[in-house]
Design a protein around this motif. Structure first.
Motif, short mmCIF file in Angstrom:
data_model
loop_
_atom_site.label_atom_id
_atom_site.label_comp_id
_atom_site.label_asym_id
_atom_site.label_seq_id
_atom_site.Cartn_x
_atom_site.Cartn_y
_atom_site.Cartn_z
N VAL A 206 60.23 5.55 64.24
CA VAL A 206 60.37 5.41 65.99
C VAL A 206 60.06 7.04 66.04
O VAL A 206 59.28 6.98 67.41
CB VAL A 206 61.90 5.24 66.80
CG1 VAL A 206 61.90 5.83 67.43
CG2 VAL A 206 62.31 4.09 65.66
N HIS A 207 59.66 8.24 65.67
CA HIS A 207 59.23 9.49 65.80
C HIS A 207 57.84 9.03 65.53
O HIS A 207 57.52 9.86 66.87
CB HIS A 207 59.96 10.39 65.19
CG HIS A 207 59.00 11.40 64.67
ND1 HIS A 207 59.32 12.12 65.40
CD2 HIS A 207 58.26 12.64 63.83
CE1 HIS A 207 58.83 13.62 66.20
NE2 HIS A 207 57.70 13.07 64.17
N GLN A 208 56.80 8.61 64.95
CA GLN A 208 55.45 8.45 65.34
C GLN A 208 55.55 7.75 66.38
O GLN A 208 54.46 8.04 66.57
CB GLN A 208 54.81 7.87 63.98
CG GLN A 208 54.82 8.87 62.31
CD GLN A 208 54.46 8.66 61.79
OE1 GLN A 208 54.86 7.06 60.39
NE2 GLN A 208 53.39 8.77 60.90
N GLY A 209 56.00 6.36 67.14
CA GLY A 209 56.11 6.23 67.86
C GLY A 209 55.83 6.98 69.11
O GLY A 209 55.38 6.98 70.04
N ASN A 210 57.32 7.17 69.28
CA ASN A 210 57.47 8.82 70.15
C ASN A 210 56.24 9.56 70.33
O ASN A 210 55.71 9.69 71.67
CB ASN A 210 58.25 9.08 69.98
CG ASN A 210 59.95 8.35 70.56
OD1 ASN A 210 59.97 7.83 71.13
ND2 ASN A 210 61.53 9.18 69.92
N LEU A 211 55.65 9.75 69.67
CA LEU A 211 55.00 10.93 69.61
C LEU A 211 53.14 10.03 69.74
O LEU A 211 52.00 10.80 70.83
CB LEU A 211 54.68 11.20 68.33
CG LEU A 211 54.84 12.53 67.43
CD1 LEU A 211 54.97 12.88 65.91
CD2 LEU A 211 55.57 13.36 68.53
N ALA A 212 53.53 9.16 69.13
CA ALA A 212 52.26 8.48 70.26
C ALA A 212 52.20 7.75 71.63
O ALA A 212 50.80 7.51 72.19
CB ALA A 212 52.28 6.87 69.39
N GLU A 213 53.62 7.21 71.70
CA GLU A 213 53.53 7.29 73.68
C GLU A 213 53.24 8.02 73.61
O GLU A 213 52.61 8.20 74.98
CB GLU A 213 54.99 6.42 73.29
CG GLU A 213 54.73 5.28 72.21
CD GLU A 213 54.78 3.91 72.68
OE1 GLU A 213 53.20 4.19 73.61
OE2 GLU A 213 54.10 3.76 71.98
N ILE A 214 53.96 9.89 73.73
CA ILE A 214 53.27 10.45 74.55
C ILE A 214 51.73 11.20 74.84
O ILE A 214 51.62 11.31 76.02
CB ILE A 214 54.09 11.94 73.99
CG1 ILE A 214 55.90 11.62 74.03
CG2 ILE A 214 53.75 12.75 74.59
CD1 ILE A 214 57.37 12.84 73.34
#
Length: 230
Positions: A43-51
């Motif tokens: 989810v952290h990597q997902g957050n970085l990708a969405e940002i």
């Protein structure tokens, strides 16, 4: 008579002191297991990708709708990730420094169409798939996770991710579905956790404290009332 009452009260207090106390519930959630740690990292990597995707859309999208959705992604995933990083630090989970290679490639593919309608279409399609995948990760954590704080973070993130999915569902932009708010700032901690320990502590002291109080009150009443007949 006064001696008998005092002796009885002393015996009562001694008996209560010897009673085992009910252990208080731990104030810190159990350590994160493999499922929990994997979820936090993904989810952290997902957050970085969405940002990153949101920031890119604000510069390279051709429609105000996609730019508005991009702004919402930066805002919301930034807040969610701040909570997630604090939780990961607390639980000793080492987080990746960047999105996955696949996520980077997907953004690069959209960037190759910058400032064209094809960019908007590719960007929306990517975000539809990404948020669908994140919802699945969240639901898996809620079903199989062991750490209550990680599950609380997942539960807090779900309506936000779901709202984002509604904004890009089917590769069509719906910026009007942006609620404009997110309840972040405590998503990484269970609201029930702080209550559990005090309640358990009260129960632990309840039996002994109540009985000791009763014995003390009984002694005081005996002293004030005096021995009958005096």
């Amino acid at each position: 008579m006064r001696f008998i009452r005092a002796t009885s009260a002393a015996v009562l207090v001694a008996a209560v002191s010897a009673m085992p106390l009910i252990p208080a519930a731990p104030s810190v959630a159990a350590s994160a297991g493999d499922q929990d740690a994997t979820f936090v990292k993904a989810v952290h990597q997902g957050n970085l990708a969405e940002i990153a995707a949101g920031q890119d859309a604000r510069h390279n999208a051709t429609t105000s709708c996609v730019k508005t959705v991009g702004k919402a992604l930066v805002r919301d995933h930034g807040k969610l990730d701040a909570d997630l990083k604090a939780l990961a630090h607390k639980l000793g989970i080492a987080l990746p420094a960047s999105p996955t290679e696949e996520q980077k490639q997907e953004l690069a593919a959209a960037q190759s169409k910058a400032n064209t309608s094809a960019y908007d279409a590719a960007w929306l399609k990517t975000q539809d798939a990404a948020h669908t995948k994140t919802l699945a990760l969240i639901d898996d954590e809620l079903k199989a996770g062991k750490n209550t704080e990680v599950q609380a973070a997942a539960r807090a993130a779900r309506p936000v991710v779901s709202a984002h999915l509604d904004m890009v569902r089917g590769g069509t932009c719906h910026a009007a579905k942006d609620a404009g708010t997110i309840k972040a700032g405590g998503g990484g901690q269970s609201a029930a956790a702080p209550v559990a320990a005090p309640v358990a502590g009260a129960v632990a002291l309840g039996g002994g404290g109540l009985l000791v109080g009763f014995g003390s009150a009984w002694l005081i009443r005996g002293r004030r009332g005096g021995v009958p007949g005096r």
